[in-house]
Scaffold this motif. Structure first.
Motif, PDB file in Angstrom:
ATOM      1  N   LEU A  46       0.962  -1.244   0.197  1.00 48.91           N
ATOM      2  CA  LEU A  46       0.122   0.020   0.040  1.00 48.91           C
ATOM      3  C   LEU A  46       0.801   1.160   0.107  1.00 48.91           C
ATOM      4  N   GLY A  47       2.060   1.148   0.154  1.00 54.54           N
ATOM      5  CA  GLY A  47       3.120   2.212   0.129  1.00 54.54           C
ATOM      6  C   GLY A  47       3.140   2.918   1.500  1.00 54.54           C
ATOM      7  N   ARG A  48       3.274   4.246   1.525  1.00 50.73           N
ATOM      8  CA  ARG A  48       3.364   4.986   2.732  1.00 50.73           C
ATOM      9  C   ARG A  48       2.009   5.108   3.291  1.00 50.73           C
ATOM     10  N   TYR A  49       1.868   5.143   4.787  1.00 46.71           N
ATOM     11  CA  TYR A  49       1.009   5.535   5.466  1.00 46.71           C
ATOM     12  C   TYR A  49       1.336   5.748   6.927  1.00 46.71           C
ATOM     13  N   ARG A  50       0.392   6.442   7.627  1.00 43.03           N
ATOM     14  CA  ARG A  50       0.628   6.686   8.957  1.00 43.03           C
ATOM     15  C   ARG A  50      -0.328   6.132   9.953  1.00 43.03           C
ATOM     16  N   LEU A  51      -0.151   5.691  11.330  1.00 43.26           N
ATOM     17  CA  LEU A  51      -1.134   5.294  11.950  1.00 43.26           C
ATOM     18  C   LEU A  51      -1.670   6.675  12.992  1.00 43.26           C
ATOM     19  N   LEU A  52      -2.781   6.742  12.919  1.00 41.54           N
ATOM     20  CA  LEU A  52      -3.630   7.746  13.377  1.00 41.54           C
ATOM     21  C   LEU A  52      -3.827   7.668  15.038  1.00 41.54           C
ATOM     22  N   GLY A  53      -4.230   6.411  15.159  1.00 38.46           N
ATOM     23  CA  GLY A  53      -4.961   6.278  16.626  1.00 38.46           C
ATOM     24  C   GLY A  53      -5.119   4.722  17.055  1.00 38.46           C
TER      25      GLY A  53
END
Length: 354
Positions: A46-53
């Motif tokens: 999925l490429g880059r992502y960030r964990l928000l919560g």
């Protein structure tokens, strides 16, 4: 309601729900470092992502995390689940135009049935949904409302609630989309028997299927008697549009039906009953003499043994006249008695039992 949770969470975090996904079913003893490690391995496509919560879901006794995707991707590469600690973790995401697709499919289905979303909910007794509010309702909430409405609806209603009545006009030259009277009447009669809704609602659905002379007749009978029932309306339609020839045909077919060679009396009786009920429906045979007509036809059309003949003769002369099930019981008892007697007289049968 997982998609609804995703939407709400994204709304709170001020992120695009079309560019986010939620992973559910994460064990509570799995710390953030372990979660990151597992997701980096399983979601690397999925490429880059960030964990928000992260939140705890009491009903599942497990955690869920929200991820924001940093790159545009093809949703077909998003897995529906990943193998994580403690088992499978579910991945929840929204496809592009998911709301629009759901509503389009629902509206296409209802249009084929001659209905709308609002009329569907009204028929189910849920008045809180109108054409103006439907576009504002998410698919998850719409499905939830529909599920609630159907759960509280009477069960016999569910299988045929949204079936559209076929068109009937009573015209001498019916159009290609119209049905013959007998076909239309069969479905309309089914509605009267099966739909546990008000008489007013039944009559409204009935009127919507009518055109031309048939609609004129409906207006006439309602004007003569505003409180007329749907069943009485159908009786009026039978009198005006019912085929007299079909009545005579059904009566003659019944009276000229005899037991066939090799056919048991019970099988003949069952076959005869179907014809009898059809003749009664067409008013070719009065309903109040059905038991008498049935018994007389069996005695006239069946090849009866002496014992069964005497039993039926006694019932006819002394009464009470048996209904269908009572007559079938008498016939079956005699058939079993004859079969038992025949087995006892087969050569060698007695010795075989020793």
């Amino acid at each position: 309601m997982a998609v609804a949770l995703l939407e709400d969470w994204c709304r709170i975090m001020s992120v695009d729900d079309q560019k986010s996904l939620m992973v559910m079913g994460i064990p509570v003893d799995c710390d953030e470092a372990e979660i990151q490690a597992i997701l980096q391995e399983t979601l690397k496509s999925l490429g880059r992502y960030r964990l928000l919560g992260k939140i705890f879901r009491k009903q599942e006794n497990a955690n869920a995390v929200l991820l924001e995707l940093m790159e545009d991707i093809d949703v077909s590469v998003i897995p529906s689940e990943v193998q994580g600690k403690g088992g499978v973790w579910k991945v929840i995401f929204k496809t592009p135009n998911q709301d629009t697709e759901f509503l389009e499919r629902l509206n296409i289905f209802l249009e084929k049935e001659g209905q709308t979303v609002s009329s569907m909910f009204r028929a189910l007794g849920h008045d809180g949904v109108s054409p103006a509010t439907v576009p504002c309702i998410s698919p998850e909430l719409l499905a939830h409302l529909l599920g609630q409405a159907m759960a509280h609806a009477p069960q016999p209603l569910l299988p045929m609630r949204y079936r559209k009545l076929r068109v009937f006009s009573g015209s001498a030259k019916p159009g290609p989309e119209e049905e013959p009277f007998e076909v239309w009447l069969e479905q309309a009669t089914e509605i009267v028997k099966e739909w546990p809704i008000s008489e007013a609602e039944k009559k409204r659905w009935l009127v919507e299927s009518l055109r031309g002379p048939a609609l004129d007749l409906m207006h006439i009978v309602q004007a003569d008697n505003p409180a007329i029932s749907v069943e009485e309306c159908l009786e009026a339609f039978k009198q005006v549009f019912g085929s007299l020839e079909s009545r005579r045909t059904s009566q003659v077919r019944y009276l000229k039906t005899f037991q066939e060679e090799g056919e048991k009396v019970s099988a003949y009786l069952l076959r005869l009953e179907t014809l009898l009920r059809r003749a009664v429906e067409k008013r070719a045979i009065p309903k109040n003499i059905v038991d008498q007509v049935r018994l007389e036809q069996v005695m006239a059309g069946a090849n009866l043994g002496e014992v069964l003949w005497c039993r039926l003769r006694e019932l006819k002369d002394q009464g009470p006249l048996p209904n269908f099930l009572e007559l079938m019981k008498v016939v079956r008892e005699e058939e079993e008695e004859e079969a038992s007697f025949g087995n006892e007289n087969i050569p060698g049968r007695a010795g075989a039992r020793l």
